[in-house]
Motif scaffolding. Sequence first.
Motif, PDB file in Angstrom:
ATOM      1  N   ASP A   3     -10.019 -49.349   2.790  1.00  0.00           N
ATOM      2  CA  ASP A   3      -9.899 -47.773   2.768  1.00  0.00           C
ATOM      3  C   ASP A   3      -7.905 -48.111   2.574  1.00  0.00           C
ATOM      4  O   ASP A   3      -7.753 -47.475   0.851  1.00  0.00           O
ATOM      5  N   ILE A   4      -7.460 -49.119   2.975  1.00  0.00           N
ATOM      6  CA  ILE A   4      -6.056 -48.923   3.295  1.00  0.00           C
ATOM      7  C   ILE A   4      -5.277 -49.639   2.085  1.00  0.00           C
ATOM      8  O   ILE A   4      -4.334 -49.608   1.027  1.00  0.00           O
ATOM      9  N   GLU A   5      -6.005 -50.692   1.443  1.00  0.00           N
ATOM     10  CA  GLU A   5      -5.967 -51.447   0.724  1.00  0.00           C
ATOM     11  C   GLU A   5      -5.927 -50.758  -0.631  1.00  0.00           C
ATOM     12  O   GLU A   5      -5.564 -50.292  -1.859  1.00  0.00           O
ATOM     13  N   PHE A   6      -6.710 -49.765  -1.820  1.00  0.00           N
ATOM     14  CA  PHE A   6      -7.413 -48.472  -1.602  1.00  0.00           C
ATOM     15  C   PHE A   6      -5.968 -47.541  -1.844  1.00  0.00           C
ATOM     16  O   PHE A   6      -5.377 -47.335  -3.290  1.00  0.00           O
ATOM     17  N   LEU A  45     -15.648 -46.056  -6.302  1.00  0.00           N
ATOM     18  CA  LEU A  45     -16.647 -47.942  -6.526  1.00  0.00           C
ATOM     19  C   LEU A  45     -15.408 -48.450  -6.349  1.00  0.00           C
ATOM     20  O   LEU A  45     -15.687 -49.492  -6.347  1.00  0.00           O
ATOM     21  N   ARG A  46     -15.086 -47.853  -4.892  1.00  0.00           N
ATOM     22  CA  ARG A  46     -14.062 -48.758  -4.449  1.00  0.00           C
ATOM     23  C   ARG A  46     -14.536 -50.674  -4.315  1.00  0.00           C
ATOM     24  O   ARG A  46     -13.992 -51.237  -3.288  1.00  0.00           O
ATOM     25  N   ASP A  47     -15.455 -50.115  -3.345  1.00  0.00           N
ATOM     26  CA  ASP A  47     -16.832 -51.529  -2.338  1.00  0.00           C
ATOM     27  C   ASP A  47     -17.216 -51.848  -3.904  1.00  0.00           C
ATOM     28  O   ASP A  47     -16.793 -53.763  -3.560  1.00  0.00           O
ATOM     29  N   GLU A  48     -16.576 -52.110  -5.157  1.00  0.00           N
ATOM     30  CA  GLU A  48     -17.189 -52.834  -5.717  1.00  0.00           C
ATOM     31  C   GLU A  48     -15.839 -53.616  -6.660  1.00  0.00           C
ATOM     32  O   GLU A  48     -16.455 -54.158  -7.983  1.00  0.00           O
ATOM     33  N   LEU A  49     -14.775 -52.496  -6.849  1.00  0.00           N
ATOM     34  CA  LEU A  49     -13.731 -53.293  -7.189  1.00  0.00           C
ATOM     35  C   LEU A  49     -13.117 -54.537  -6.537  1.00  0.00           C
ATOM     36  O   LEU A  49     -12.647 -54.627  -4.982  1.00  0.00           O
ATOM     37  N   ARG A  50     -11.891 -55.217  -7.362  1.00  0.00           N
ATOM     38  CA  ARG A  50     -11.465 -55.916  -7.096  1.00  0.00           C
ATOM     39  C   ARG A  50      -9.881 -56.146  -7.481  1.00  0.00           C
ATOM     40  O   ARG A  50      -9.820 -55.064  -9.073  1.00  0.00           O
ATOM     41  N   LEU A  51      -8.917 -56.497  -6.657  1.00  0.00           N
ATOM     42  CA  LEU A  51      -7.310 -55.934  -6.940  1.00  0.00           C
ATOM     43  C   LEU A  51      -6.773 -56.784  -8.550  1.00  0.00           C
ATOM     44  O   LEU A  51      -7.558 -58.332  -8.415  1.00  0.00           O
ATOM     45  N   ASP A  54      -5.812 -51.681 -12.518  1.00  0.00           N
ATOM     46  CA  ASP A  54      -4.860 -51.165 -13.152  1.00  0.00           C
ATOM     47  C   ASP A  54      -5.125 -50.476 -14.882  1.00  0.00           C
ATOM     48  O   ASP A  54      -5.619 -50.011 -15.339  1.00  0.00           O
ATOM     49  N   ALA A  55      -6.158 -52.222 -15.365  1.00  0.00           N
ATOM     50  CA  ALA A  55      -6.715 -51.788 -16.704  1.00  0.00           C
ATOM     51  C   ALA A  55      -7.623 -50.748 -16.414  1.00  0.00           C
ATOM     52  O   ALA A  55      -8.381 -50.594 -17.393  1.00  0.00           O
ATOM     53  N   LEU A  56      -8.868 -51.144 -15.662  1.00  0.00           N
ATOM     54  CA  LEU A  56      -9.815 -50.405 -15.377  1.00  0.00           C
ATOM     55  C   LEU A  56      -9.359 -49.123 -15.221  1.00  0.00           C
ATOM     56  O   LEU A  56      -9.821 -47.695 -15.738  1.00  0.00           O
TER      57      LEU A  56
END
Length: 157
Positions: A3-6, A45-51, A54-56
């Motif tokens: 959550d903090i990264e998001f 979608l945060r569980d499936e996202l990778r840092l 930006d593009a998404l």
Amino acid sequence: MTDIEFQSEAERLMPRLKAAAQRYMSDATSADDVVQDVLMRLWELRDELRLPFDALALTLTRNMCVSALRHKHNTVALEGHDAEDVPSDDSRVELMMRLIGRLKPMQQLVIRLRHISGEEMSDIAEMTGMSEPAVRKCLSRGRIALRKLMLEEMTKL
């Protein structure tokens, strides 16, 4: 993603997303609403996202702006051009109704429901049993055919 990264990534992206949304939307409130919707979608979608994402995020912003603009009903009042102001014995109205009568039955129905009765696309879709995109396509084809018929009539004069 935690959550903090998001949250950190969302705060970093927020100015870019707002700027992108404001290029499409006419007012800041609408742009803020779109950005909020984008962030909600990304949160889901945060569980499936990778840092970095930006593009998404920018693609979602653009798509949601376009979708919001398509669903927004922009109308402009044309003074002196209301159908109610035209006398019922006006030859232009008679000609237009005659030309509409020459269209395919479904095109006639959709044009009459939309332009004479003032029905919304969703209501026309429900009444006819068609999908909204099919109603839009039928209306577009009907207008094109009507324009062609009108041009033929004008060349006869």
